[in-house]
Design a protein around this motif. Sequence first.
Motif, PDB file in Angstrom:
ATOM      1  N   MET A 218     -68.771  -5.613   9.772  1.00 28.39           N
ATOM      2  CA  MET A 218     -68.406  -5.365   8.902  1.00 28.39           C
ATOM      3  C   MET A 218     -68.975  -6.891   7.419  1.00 28.39           C
ATOM      4  N   LEU A 219     -69.522  -8.006   8.364  1.00 33.81           N
ATOM      5  CA  LEU A 219     -70.229  -8.723   7.997  1.00 33.81           C
ATOM      6  C   LEU A 219     -71.704  -8.810   7.315  1.00 33.81           C
ATOM      7  N   GLU A 220     -72.414  -8.337   7.816  1.00 28.30           N
ATOM      8  CA  GLU A 220     -73.677  -8.075   8.433  1.00 28.30           C
ATOM      9  C   GLU A 220     -73.750  -6.820   6.463  1.00 28.30           C
ATOM     10  N   GLU A 221     -72.738  -5.730   6.646  1.00 22.13           N
ATOM     11  CA  GLU A 221     -72.825  -5.406   5.281  1.00 22.13           C
ATOM     12  C   GLU A 221     -71.609  -5.676   4.485  1.00 22.13           C
ATOM     13  N   GLY A 222     -71.721  -6.386   4.345  1.00 16.59           N
ATOM     14  CA  GLY A 222     -71.341  -7.745   2.763  1.00 16.59           C
ATOM     15  C   GLY A 222     -70.264  -8.327   2.631  1.00 16.59           C
ATOM     16  N   LYS A 223     -69.255  -7.611   4.048  1.00 20.07           N
ATOM     17  CA  LYS A 223     -67.307  -8.031   3.858  1.00 20.07           C
ATOM     18  C   LYS A 223     -67.509 -10.221   4.047  1.00 20.07           C
ATOM     19  N   ALA A 224     -67.334 -10.630   2.931  1.00 22.34           N
ATOM     20  CA  ALA A 224     -67.005 -12.295   2.901  1.00 22.34           C
ATOM     21  C   ALA A 224     -65.828 -12.783   4.261  1.00 22.34           C
ATOM     22  N   PRO A 225     -67.201 -13.924   4.523  1.00 23.39           N
ATOM     23  CA  PRO A 225     -66.230 -13.896   5.999  1.00 23.39           C
ATOM     24  C   PRO A 225     -64.955 -14.963   5.932  1.00 23.39           C
ATOM     25  N   HIS A 226     -64.074 -15.058   4.205  1.00 28.43           N
ATOM     26  CA  HIS A 226     -62.782 -15.597   3.932  1.00 28.43           C
ATOM     27  C   HIS A 226     -63.047 -13.905   3.212  1.00 28.43           C
ATOM     28  N   GLN A 227     -62.956 -13.407   3.051  1.00 33.42           N
ATOM     29  CA  GLN A 227     -62.412 -12.024   2.865  1.00 33.42           C
ATOM     30  C   GLN A 227     -62.583 -11.099   4.044  1.00 33.42           C
ATOM     31  N   MET A 228     -63.016 -11.422   5.177  1.00 31.88           N
ATOM     32  CA  MET A 228     -62.883 -11.004   6.669  1.00 31.88           C
ATOM     33  C   MET A 228     -61.362 -11.260   6.776  1.00 31.88           C
ATOM     34  N   LEU A 229     -61.082 -12.461   6.642  1.00 33.60           N
ATOM     35  CA  LEU A 229     -60.301 -13.166   7.271  1.00 33.60           C
ATOM     36  C   LEU A 229     -58.793 -12.565   6.731  1.00 33.60           C
ATOM     37  N   MET A 236     -53.133  -7.525  10.170  1.00 29.51           N
ATOM     38  CA  MET A 236     -52.013  -7.961  11.448  1.00 29.51           C
ATOM     39  C   MET A 236     -50.507  -8.154  10.859  1.00 29.51           C
ATOM     40  N   ARG A 237     -50.113  -7.982   9.488  1.00 28.77           N
ATOM     41  CA  ARG A 237     -48.654  -8.266   8.759  1.00 28.77           C
ATOM     42  C   ARG A 237     -48.425  -7.005   9.319  1.00 28.77           C
ATOM     43  N   ASP A 238     -49.516  -5.999   8.521  1.00 32.63           N
ATOM     44  CA  ASP A 238     -49.159  -4.438   8.420  1.00 32.63           C
ATOM     45  C   ASP A 238     -48.693  -3.680   9.790  1.00 32.63           C
ATOM     46  N   LEU A 239     -48.915  -4.344  10.882  1.00 27.92           N
ATOM     47  CA  LEU A 239     -48.704  -3.805  12.166  1.00 27.92           C
ATOM     48  C   LEU A 239     -47.505  -4.399  12.693  1.00 27.92           C
ATOM     49  N   ILE A 281     -49.144 -14.536  16.698  1.00 30.81           N
ATOM     50  CA  ILE A 281     -50.765 -13.915  16.025  1.00 30.81           C
ATOM     51  C   ILE A 281     -50.343 -14.711  14.281  1.00 30.81           C
ATOM     52  N   PHE A 282     -49.430 -15.683  13.957  1.00 34.39           N
ATOM     53  CA  PHE A 282     -49.386 -16.403  12.863  1.00 34.39           C
ATOM     54  C   PHE A 282     -49.774 -17.855  12.919  1.00 34.39           C
ATOM     55  N   SER A 283     -49.345 -17.988  14.044  1.00 41.63           N
ATOM     56  CA  SER A 283     -50.443 -19.543  14.684  1.00 41.63           C
ATOM     57  C   SER A 283     -51.925 -19.354  14.140  1.00 41.63           C
ATOM     58  N   LYS A 284     -52.055 -18.271  15.271  1.00 45.02           N
ATOM     59  CA  LYS A 284     -53.556 -17.996  15.612  1.00 45.02           C
ATOM     60  C   LYS A 284     -54.241 -18.148  14.019  1.00 45.02           C
ATOM     61  N   LEU A 285     -54.023 -17.696  13.116  1.00 48.61           N
ATOM     62  CA  LEU A 285     -54.250 -16.831  11.655  1.00 48.61           C
ATOM     63  C   LEU A 285     -54.072 -18.183  10.708  1.00 48.61           C
ATOM     64  N   GLN A 286     -53.504 -18.733  11.189  1.00 50.30           N
ATOM     65  CA  GLN A 286     -52.873 -20.638  10.258  1.00 50.30           C
ATOM     66  C   GLN A 286     -53.989 -21.182  10.814  1.00 50.30           C
ATOM     67  N   LYS A 287     -54.235 -21.415  12.440  1.00 53.00           N
ATOM     68  CA  LYS A 287     -54.873 -22.379  12.819  1.00 53.00           C
ATOM     69  C   LYS A 287     -56.841 -22.008  12.065  1.00 53.00           C
ATOM     70  N   SER A 288     -57.073 -20.435  12.048  1.00 56.71           N
ATOM     71  CA  SER A 288     -58.257 -19.725  11.303  1.00 56.71           C
ATOM     72  C   SER A 288     -58.700 -20.547  10.368  1.00 56.71           C
ATOM     73  N   LEU A 303     -64.465 -17.009  12.907  1.00 55.44           N
ATOM     74  CA  LEU A 303     -63.575 -15.490  12.723  1.00 55.44           C
ATOM     75  C   LEU A 303     -64.191 -14.852  14.596  1.00 55.44           C
ATOM     76  N   GLU A 304     -64.758 -14.758  15.313  1.00 54.55           N
ATOM     77  CA  GLU A 304     -65.292 -14.721  16.237  1.00 54.55           C
ATOM     78  C   GLU A 304     -64.015 -15.325  17.411  1.00 54.55           C
ATOM     79  N   LEU A 305     -64.111 -16.546  17.145  1.00 52.17           N
ATOM     80  CA  LEU A 305     -62.917 -16.727  17.658  1.00 52.17           C
ATOM     81  C   LEU A 305     -61.977 -16.736  17.491  1.00 52.17           C
ATOM     82  N   LEU A 306     -61.029 -16.423  16.547  1.00 57.11           N
ATOM     83  CA  LEU A 306     -60.112 -16.223  16.251  1.00 57.11           C
ATOM     84  C   LEU A 306     -59.723 -13.909  16.778  1.00 57.11           C
TER      85      LEU A 306
END
Length: 313
Positions: A218-229, A236-239, A281-288, A303-306
């Motif tokens: 998805m990153l190679e296809e053009g999704k920006a890192p911030h957009q990917m986050l 995750m919120r949907d799930l 989940i939210f703790s990890k997202l906030q950390k990223s 993103l890889e670490l997340l």
Amino acid sequence: MSGQVYALLGSPALVRNETNRILDKVVPDRDRMILQKMTAEEGEQLLPGAILSFSMFSPNQVFVVRRFEESTPGFLEFLLSYIQGPAKDSDHTLIITGNTFPKKGPTRRLKSALKKQSMLKEFSEKKINPEQYCTKLCTDHNLKLSRNGKSILLQRVGKDLLSLENEIAKLACYSEGTISDKDIEELTATISEASVWDFADAILVKDTGKAIRLLHRMLEEGKAPHQMLGTISWKMRDLLALQESQRKRQSIPSRWMKTPEMKRRAILRTLKKHPLHADKIFSKLQKSNRLFNSARVGDRRILELLVLELCAE
């Protein structure tokens, strides 16, 4: 073809367009071009020997170094020495691309050297109006959208220019006539959501390898890192919302109603087997999110670490 160094940083879409323009200029006949692509991490090992060598079979070569922001101090030192010395007499062309300058190493000296020799170009998306850019892309592709097509496309794709370019290119391949609202909704949904769902599934079943591969794709296809986050956070919120509705025996959230029932049932079975823990989940997202704003490592590494942490949850 005469040798030159180009450092192109900033908006992925504008950097890609400028890279293609340079390639057309330095090697009009692409079939005769000897092109080597590498990441900055790979370049530290591969570039010095390749760019300083000479071959009678390929005297003129083009080297493209991607993800410049991930360069090590040692690689920056090599680039600085090359620009100040051998580059002046080289027949090779070096194109450096990335989001920004690395935070470690001789960054200031390298930036100064690039500017002094007019080798640096920085592109900001803040100066680009997405609606006007969308109109230009449609004109370039001879693409006709429905009356509300542009608004629908921008709502679904967002303001990321590279994603917008990719989606419009795909729509142009779909039809030569006017593209309807329904076509745009169905095509962009298939394009943008399929990989995201596969990615979410991989995280749910703890398939780290697949999740990392999909992230990279998805990153190679053009999704920006911030957009990917943002995409990961949204999914995750949907799930979590779906999981909570089942735990409380409530109706499923309205945004899940459009998901095919078979797919929804499969996700619920997976959630039952591998439940998500909202606080973690939210703790990890906030950390990223904090790391995006302060860390010295590249956005891709964050993103890889997340993903690794979510799969280990």
